[in-house]
Design an enzyme around this catalytic site. Structure first.
Site, PDB file in Angstrom:
ATOM      1  N   ASP A  88     -13.449 -56.572 -42.780  1.00 45.48           N
ATOM      2  CA  ASP A  88     -12.517 -55.664 -41.865  1.00 45.48           C
ATOM      3  C   ASP A  88     -12.918 -54.315 -41.609  1.00 45.48           C
ATOM      4  O   ASP A  88     -13.718 -53.604 -42.479  1.00 45.48           O
ATOM      5  CB  ASP A  88     -11.126 -55.513 -42.692  1.00 45.48           C
ATOM      6  CG  ASP A  88     -10.280 -56.868 -42.692  1.00 45.48           C
ATOM      7  OD1 ASP A  88     -10.830 -57.867 -42.222  1.00 45.48           O
ATOM      8  OD2 ASP A  88      -9.219 -56.758 -43.696  1.00 45.48           O
ATOM      9  N   HIS A 145     -18.141 -60.542 -46.761  1.00 43.74           N
ATOM     10  CA  HIS A 145     -18.202 -61.897 -46.716  1.00 43.74           C
ATOM     11  C   HIS A 145     -19.401 -62.290 -45.862  1.00 43.74           C
ATOM     12  O   HIS A 145     -20.073 -61.319 -44.926  1.00 43.74           O
ATOM     13  CB  HIS A 145     -16.999 -62.618 -46.482  1.00 43.74           C
ATOM     14  CG  HIS A 145     -15.831 -62.565 -47.012  1.00 43.74           C
ATOM     15  ND1 HIS A 145     -15.272 -63.558 -47.812  1.00 43.74           N
ATOM     16  CD2 HIS A 145     -15.246 -61.453 -47.519  1.00 43.74           C
ATOM     17  CE1 HIS A 145     -14.197 -63.153 -48.693  1.00 43.74           C
ATOM     18  NE2 HIS A 145     -14.181 -61.800 -48.446  1.00 43.74           N
ATOM     19  N   SER A 246     -16.994 -47.606 -47.174  1.00 44.77           N
ATOM     20  CA  SER A 246     -18.376 -47.749 -46.798  1.00 44.77           C
ATOM     21  C   SER A 246     -18.435 -48.423 -45.320  1.00 44.77           C
ATOM     22  O   SER A 246     -17.730 -48.612 -44.361  1.00 44.77           O
ATOM     23  CB  SER A 246     -19.266 -48.359 -47.787  1.00 44.77           C
ATOM     24  OG  SER A 246     -20.587 -47.343 -47.368  1.00 44.77           O
TER      25      SER A 246
END
Length: 290
Positions: A88, A145, A246
């Site tokens: 995200d 992911h 980050s």
């Protein structure tokens, strides 16, 4: 002088690693009243949506880091077709890599060689490929992911500073992502080589991977680890996480046909970013499918 430029400049003299270590200790605090206060204040300030969390009760987390790296409910992030977003966040930049140069922000460019740890041989397959940069804000889901199925070949820890990686800093700190501490993960995929670069930032206490646990902070030297035994992760599988902060930079050795997504748009983990042609073996040589 603009506020953004001033924000970037005042970071240069700060003791980045000391600040991050202190925040990291607070994030691991398990004193109930203190960690409850920290988590609740964070949720209010950043308007964190807990409805999608597997554990929606903030008080159920043992410490702030457990809350920050919280799992989501099953199917909260469907995995789309093609190349998907690893996290995200905000898709701050994407496009072609020309002669080994990536775009950091308007008027700011940096080299693929420096991003991947200074080894021109490691960077060579990516010099004429494509890249995408996803910035994770504090309110985002902070597990990373796989955008494609890949087999891990090499992991490189690159020490450095840990400037903030928000847009204000990206606009005013040259070579930001190649200056900051980072973890470079090189994968083989059916579309050719892929690099996933997990970039550290101010108050990021650690970066973890599913195969090696916590990686940073380490020593002040570049550390290179190769993997002879295959570690293969399927598309959509978790590969790592940030304990605060980050950015993820994806690099490919080939041209990606990116979706028509406006720069600085919000993207979700699993959202389709584009397509890559598959690789085929023809008479011992490698060629494109289609």
């Amino acid at each position: 002088m603009t506020r953004d430029k001033l924000f970037a400049l005042i970071q240069y003299p700060l003791p980045h690693h000391l600040i991050s270590r202190l925040v990291g200790q607070l994030a691991e605090c398990r004193i109930p009243w203190l960690k409850h206060l920290f988590i609740q204040a964070f949720i209010r300030h950043f308007k964190v949506d807990m409805d999608q969390a597997l554990e929606p009760d903030p008080k159920a987390y043992a410490c702030f880091n457990d809350f920050f790296t919280r799992k989501l409910k099953a199917n909260a992030r469907p995995i789309g077709e093609g190349l998907v977003s690893p996290a995200d966040g905000t898709l701050s930049q994407y496009g072609r890599t020309y002669h080994g140069t990536l775009i950091q922000a308007k008027g700011q460019a940096y080299s693929i060689t420096s991003l991947l740890g200074g080894d021109m041989y490691r960077a060579a397959p990516f010099r004429q490929g494509s890249f995408a940069t996803i910035y994770l804000s504090p309110r985002d889901y902070h597990r990373v992911h796989m955008p494609l199925t890949g087999t891990l070949k090499e992991m490189v820890y690159v020490p450095g500073r840990i400037f903030s990686v928000n847009q204000a800093t990206a606009n005013h700190v040259p070579g930001l992502f190649a200056r900051n501490e980072r973890l470079v993960c090189i994968f083989d995929t059916e579309h050719g080589p892929m690099a996933m670069v997990l970039v550290g930032a101010m108050i990021v206490a650690a970066i973890e991977t599913v195969w090696a646990g916590q990686i940073t902070p380490l020593s002040g030297q570049v550390q290179r680890i190769r993997f002879d035994a295959p570690i293969t992760l399927e598309k959509g599988a978790e590969m790592g996480r940030f304990k605060l902060g980050s950015t993820v930079v994806l690099c490919f050795g080939r041209e990606v046909e990116f979706e028509d997504i406006t720069m600085d748009s919000m993207v979700s983990m699993g959202q389709c970013l584009g397509e890559l042609p598959a690789m085929q073996r023809v008479g011992g040589a490698t060629s494109s499918a289609g």
